[in-house]
Write an enzyme that holds these catalytic residues in place. Structure first.
Site, mmCIF file in Angstrom:
data_model
loop_
_atom_site.group_PDB
_atom_site.id
_atom_site.type_symbol
_atom_site.label_atom_id
_atom_site.label_comp_id
_atom_site.label_asym_id
_atom_site.label_seq_id
_atom_site.Cartn_x
_atom_site.Cartn_y
_atom_site.Cartn_z
ATOM 1 N N HIS A 1 -9.334 -3.532 -1.133
ATOM 2 C CA HIS A 1 -8.403 -2.764 -0.693
ATOM 3 C C HIS A 1 -9.183 -1.623 -0.731
ATOM 4 C CE1 HIS A 1 -3.733 -2.501 -0.054
ATOM 5 N NE2 HIS A 1 -4.184 -0.940 -0.391
ATOM 6 N N GLU A 2 -8.647 -0.866 -1.947
ATOM 7 C CA GLU A 2 -9.014 0.072 -2.105
ATOM 8 C C GLU A 2 -10.667 1.075 -1.093
ATOM 9 O OE1 GLU A 2 -6.709 2.260 -2.776
ATOM 10 O OE2 GLU A 2 -5.844 1.083 -3.644
ATOM 11 N N HIS B 1 -9.725 1.615 2.539
ATOM 12 C CA HIS B 1 -9.530 3.217 2.572
ATOM 13 C C HIS B 1 -10.928 3.607 2.825
ATOM 14 C CE1 HIS B 1 -5.856 2.948 2.363
ATOM 15 N NE2 HIS B 1 -5.334 2.290 1.097
ATOM 16 N N CYS C 1 1.066 -1.585 -0.133
ATOM 17 C CA CYS C 1 0.019 0.696 0.055
ATOM 18 C C CYS C 1 0.843 1.482 0.238
ATOM 19 C CB CYS C 1 -1.200 0.200 1.424
ATOM 20 S SG CYS C 1 -2.255 1.369 0.971
#
Length: 175
Positions: free
Chosen positions: A141-142, A145, A99
């Site tokens: 994953h994004e 965030h 990341c």
């Protein structure tokens, strides 16, 4: 085009939940292009707006060089606004992730093998996308965030604390 500074852990902004985009305007599209340039500059596969300090539900993704799935020529880059995961597979896959907000860290993360998302595209049109393999992983994953979650949050408290201490030390040496 502008290249933004990357927000790195343990910055508290990365732990906050991002807010929905009300409308896809020319300003939003310019911001997405600047995010994309920032992601390319950082050698990333994806980037969430919070990683450049803006708490909006926007993702940019470009994994065309790594995507094992044959896709239309203009599929990438993906501009994803206000995504919601509407379906997840029960099959889980563990893989090593990095990341750009956690420099020099690699962590094994277990995620669903495939997801289906609903989102607004670059032009503000509603879309659905079923993704598997590497694209599904990058989307998740994004998306994390946007929810204020980092890949270190998948670790035990002890391991997470060790990684965050390393990052704090790294940040203090750089700044």
């Amino acid at each position: 085009m502008s290249i933004f500074s990357i927000v790195t852990a343990p910055d508290e902004r990365l732990k906050q939940k991002s807010k929905p985009v009300l409308e896809c305007t020319d300003q939003t599209r310019k911001f997405m292009h600047d995010m994309l340039e920032t992601m390319y500059n950082a050698d990333g596969a994806g980037l969430a707006a919070v990683q450049v300090g803006i708490l909006l539900r926007i993702l940019v993704i470009d994994i065309k060089e790594y995507d094992p799935v044959e896709r239309p020529k203009d599929f990438y880059p993906l501009f994803i606004v206000n995504p919601e995961i509407i379906e997840k597979s029960t099959e889980l896959v563990t893989a090593n992730e990095g990341c750009i907000s956690l420099p020099k860290q690699r962590i094994e993360v277990t995620r669903p093998e495939s997801v289906k998302i609903r989102y607004l595209d670059y032009h503000g049109k509603s879309q659905e996308l079923k993704a598997n393999d590497w694209l599904a992983r990058v989307i998740q994953h994004e998306y994390d965030h946007l929810e204020g979650k980092l890949m270190v949050d998948y670790l035990s408290n002890l391991k997470r604390d060790v990684v965050l201490r390393k990052l704090k030390k790294l940040k203090n040496n750089i700044v």
